[in-house]
Design a protein around this motif. Structure first.
Motif, PDB file in Angstrom:
ATOM      1  N   LEU A 170       5.143   3.307  -2.641  1.00 17.80           N
ATOM      2  CA  LEU A 170       4.106   2.179  -2.770  1.00 17.80           C
ATOM      3  C   LEU A 170       3.024   2.160  -1.378  1.00 17.80           C
ATOM      4  O   LEU A 170       1.915   1.997  -1.617  1.00 17.80           O
ATOM      5  CB  LEU A 170       4.845   0.833  -2.794  1.00 17.80           C
ATOM      6  N   LEU A 171       3.779   2.387  -0.286  1.00 16.49           N
ATOM      7  CA  LEU A 171       2.877   2.420   0.735  1.00 16.49           C
ATOM      8  C   LEU A 171       1.666   3.536   0.697  1.00 16.49           C
ATOM      9  O   LEU A 171       0.458   3.363   1.036  1.00 16.49           O
ATOM     10  CB  LEU A 171       3.348   2.531   2.410  1.00 16.49           C
ATOM     11  N   GLY A 172       2.292   4.809   0.250  1.00 15.38           N
ATOM     12  CA  GLY A 172       1.411   6.008   0.135  1.00 15.38           C
ATOM     13  C   GLY A 172       0.334   5.763  -0.841  1.00 15.38           C
ATOM     14  O   GLY A 172      -0.915   6.138  -0.633  1.00 15.38           O
ATOM     15  N   TYR A 173       0.723   5.140  -1.942  1.00 17.67           N
ATOM     16  CA  TYR A 173      -0.577   4.824  -2.965  1.00 17.67           C
ATOM     17  C   TYR A 173      -1.270   3.733  -2.115  1.00 17.67           C
ATOM     18  O   TYR A 173      -2.633   3.989  -2.730  1.00 17.67           O
ATOM     19  CB  TYR A 173       0.256   4.249  -4.066  1.00 17.67           C
ATOM     20  N   ALA A 174      -0.905   2.636  -1.507  1.00 16.98           N
ATOM     21  CA  ALA A 174      -1.910   1.769  -1.100  1.00 16.98           C
ATOM     22  C   ALA A 174      -3.007   2.539  -0.112  1.00 16.98           C
ATOM     23  O   ALA A 174      -4.181   2.310  -0.187  1.00 16.98           O
ATOM     24  CB  ALA A 174      -1.090   0.780  -0.341  1.00 16.98           C
ATOM     25  N   PHE A 201      -3.919   8.189  13.246  1.00 17.27           N
ATOM     26  CA  PHE A 201      -3.222   8.239  14.381  1.00 17.27           C
ATOM     27  C   PHE A 201      -2.881   7.002  15.123  1.00 17.27           C
ATOM     28  O   PHE A 201      -1.565   6.866  15.519  1.00 17.27           O
ATOM     29  CB  PHE A 201      -3.696   9.246  15.266  1.00 17.27           C
ATOM     30  N   PRO A 202      -3.875   6.073  15.423  1.00 16.74           N
ATOM     31  CA  PRO A 202      -3.279   4.948  15.970  1.00 16.74           C
ATOM     32  C   PRO A 202      -2.448   3.965  15.210  1.00 16.74           C
ATOM     33  O   PRO A 202      -1.662   3.358  15.551  1.00 16.74           O
ATOM     34  CB  PRO A 202      -4.626   4.114  16.632  1.00 16.74           C
ATOM     35  N   VAL A 203      -2.699   4.129  13.959  1.00 15.77           N
ATOM     36  CA  VAL A 203      -2.090   3.194  12.947  1.00 15.77           C
ATOM     37  C   VAL A 203      -0.454   3.875  12.919  1.00 15.77           C
ATOM     38  O   VAL A 203       0.488   2.927  13.050  1.00 15.77           O
ATOM     39  CB  VAL A 203      -2.462   3.248  11.534  1.00 15.77           C
ATOM     40  N   PRO A 228       1.191  -2.963   9.167  1.00 18.52           N
ATOM     41  CA  PRO A 228       1.873  -2.689   7.972  1.00 18.52           C
ATOM     42  C   PRO A 228       2.627  -1.474   7.952  1.00 18.52           C
ATOM     43  O   PRO A 228       3.731  -1.468   7.344  1.00 18.52           O
ATOM     44  CB  PRO A 228       0.486  -2.539   6.880  1.00 18.52           C
ATOM     45  N   PHE A 229       2.521  -0.455   8.688  1.00 20.20           N
ATOM     46  CA  PHE A 229       3.095   0.853   8.768  1.00 20.20           C
ATOM     47  C   PHE A 229       4.506   0.614   9.258  1.00 20.20           C
ATOM     48  O   PHE A 229       5.373   1.066   8.664  1.00 20.20           O
ATOM     49  CB  PHE A 229       2.433   1.761   9.473  1.00 20.20           C
ATOM     50  N   SER A 230       4.494  -0.380  10.437  1.00 27.50           N
ATOM     51  CA  SER A 230       5.792  -0.633  11.249  1.00 27.50           C
ATOM     52  C   SER A 230       6.982  -1.353  10.314  1.00 27.50           C
ATOM     53  O   SER A 230       7.915  -1.203  10.023  1.00 27.50           O
ATOM     54  CB  SER A 230       5.953  -1.569  12.306  1.00 27.50           C
ATOM     55  N   ALA A 231       6.144  -2.341   9.229  1.00 26.26           N
ATOM     56  CA  ALA A 231       7.110  -2.920   8.357  1.00 26.26           C
ATOM     57  C   ALA A 231       7.651  -2.174   7.353  1.00 26.26           C
ATOM     58  O   ALA A 231       8.963  -2.201   7.136  1.00 26.26           O
ATOM     59  CB  ALA A 231       6.153  -3.942   7.560  1.00 26.26           C
ATOM     60  N   THR A 232       6.919  -1.011   6.726  1.00 18.55           N
ATOM     61  CA  THR A 232       7.682  -0.152   5.775  1.00 18.55           C
ATOM     62  C   THR A 232       8.713   0.810   6.364  1.00 18.55           C
ATOM     63  O   THR A 232       9.948   0.921   5.972  1.00 18.55           O
ATOM     64  CB  THR A 232       6.624   0.969   5.137  1.00 18.55           C
TER      65      THR A 232
END
Length: 284
Positions: A170-174, A201-203, A228-232
């Motif tokens: 889901l993260l990848g699709y987003a 890179f910073p994300v 958002p990346f950290s949440a997943t």
């Protein structure tokens, strides 16, 4: 192109069914194209495998996770971050693919057909999602071979593991929709590739993917905790039952599964709307 001709011959009964059918036709076209260029998939696998090997064997013994510098603990900590990084880096190839279609005039060809306006972009993102899923399967096998163990820090089960991979997809699709907007906004595939990687890179690195955020300065940790990346990544560690970062008061770290779902859905809604609007404005 027989598949596209089929779209014109068989009219849809309503706009929704037409949009779904057109999207699947475009997705099929992109999947066939990917299968004819296997190096696209091979090169897409090399980078995450290199990250697994480098971080595991080069940095693994110097990273402190939960007060331990054990390379084994770091390996189990790391994999959720590598998985998430892999699915998000697919954004660059999505943007480059759409920019390439624009550059070669293929998008203009699609525009001349009686297709749903969002189908071209939706079909592209579905095809990229399939490729991302295949990459995840291969990467998970490599991770198991180098010593990653599900349930290394607690109990889990098959449903929770599948849920973790579902959140990753889901993260990848987003993020693919961010790539779609970038691809529609630049004029060349090269520009799409470059602009698609600069912000990633910073994300991915200002996050909990590779280090414990408690070692960051307070303001940087705040950014990382609400990323958002950290949440997943945090949600996957919980579902995989792998070691995580030090406890945080930030809501996304307290409720990572819900935060991951909310972030991903918001990104899809916002960037799909912007990308389709960009597509429509380009046709005017």
């Amino acid at each position: 192109m027989s598949a596209l001709d089929a779209v014109r011959v068989a009219p849809a009964t309503n706009p929704v069914s037409q949009s779904v059918r057109d999207s699947m036709v475009v997705a099929k076209r992109n999947l066939i194209r990917m299968s004819r260029i296997p190096e696209m998939i091979i090169y897409g696998l090399i980078q995450p495998i290199m990250f697994v090997v480098l971080f595991t064997y080069v940095f693994g013994g110097s990273m402190q996770i939960g007060g331990s510098t054990s390379a084994v603990d770091y390996k189990n900590f790391l994999m959720a971050g590598i998985f998430a990084q892999t699915v998000t880096f697919a954004t660059a190839s999505s943007g480059a693919g759409i920019a390439d279609d624009m550059h070669k005039g293929l998008i203009d060809r699609f525009r001349s057909l009686p297709m749903a306006r969002g189908a071209v972009l939706t079909g592209r993102t579905f095809a990229d999602l399939v490729q991302t899923a295949l990459t995840l399967v291969v990467l998970a096998v490599v991770a198991l071979l180098v010593g990653w163990r599900i349930g290394s820090d607690g109990d889990t089960n098959a449903a929770r593991v599948l849920a973790a991979f579902g959140l990753l997809l889901l993260l990848g699709y987003a993020f693919t929709w961010i790539g779609a907007l970038i691809g529609m906004s630049v004029r060349t595939p090269e520009a799409a590739t470059s602009s698609g990687l600069i912000w990633l890179f910073p994300v991915t690195f200002i996050s909990n993917a590779f280090v414990d955020t408690s070692h960051m300065t307070p303001w940087l940790r705040h950014v990382a905790d609400w990323n958002p990346f950290s949440a997943t990544v945090q949600a996957c560690r919980e579902l995989f039952a792998n070691p995580g970062v030090s406890p945080s008061d930030a809501w996304p770290m307290q409720h990572p599964v819900w935060a991951s779902l909310i972030y991903s859905v918001l990104i899809i809604v916002v960037f799909r709307t912007l990308a389709v609007r960009k597509y429509r404005s380009a046709t005017a």
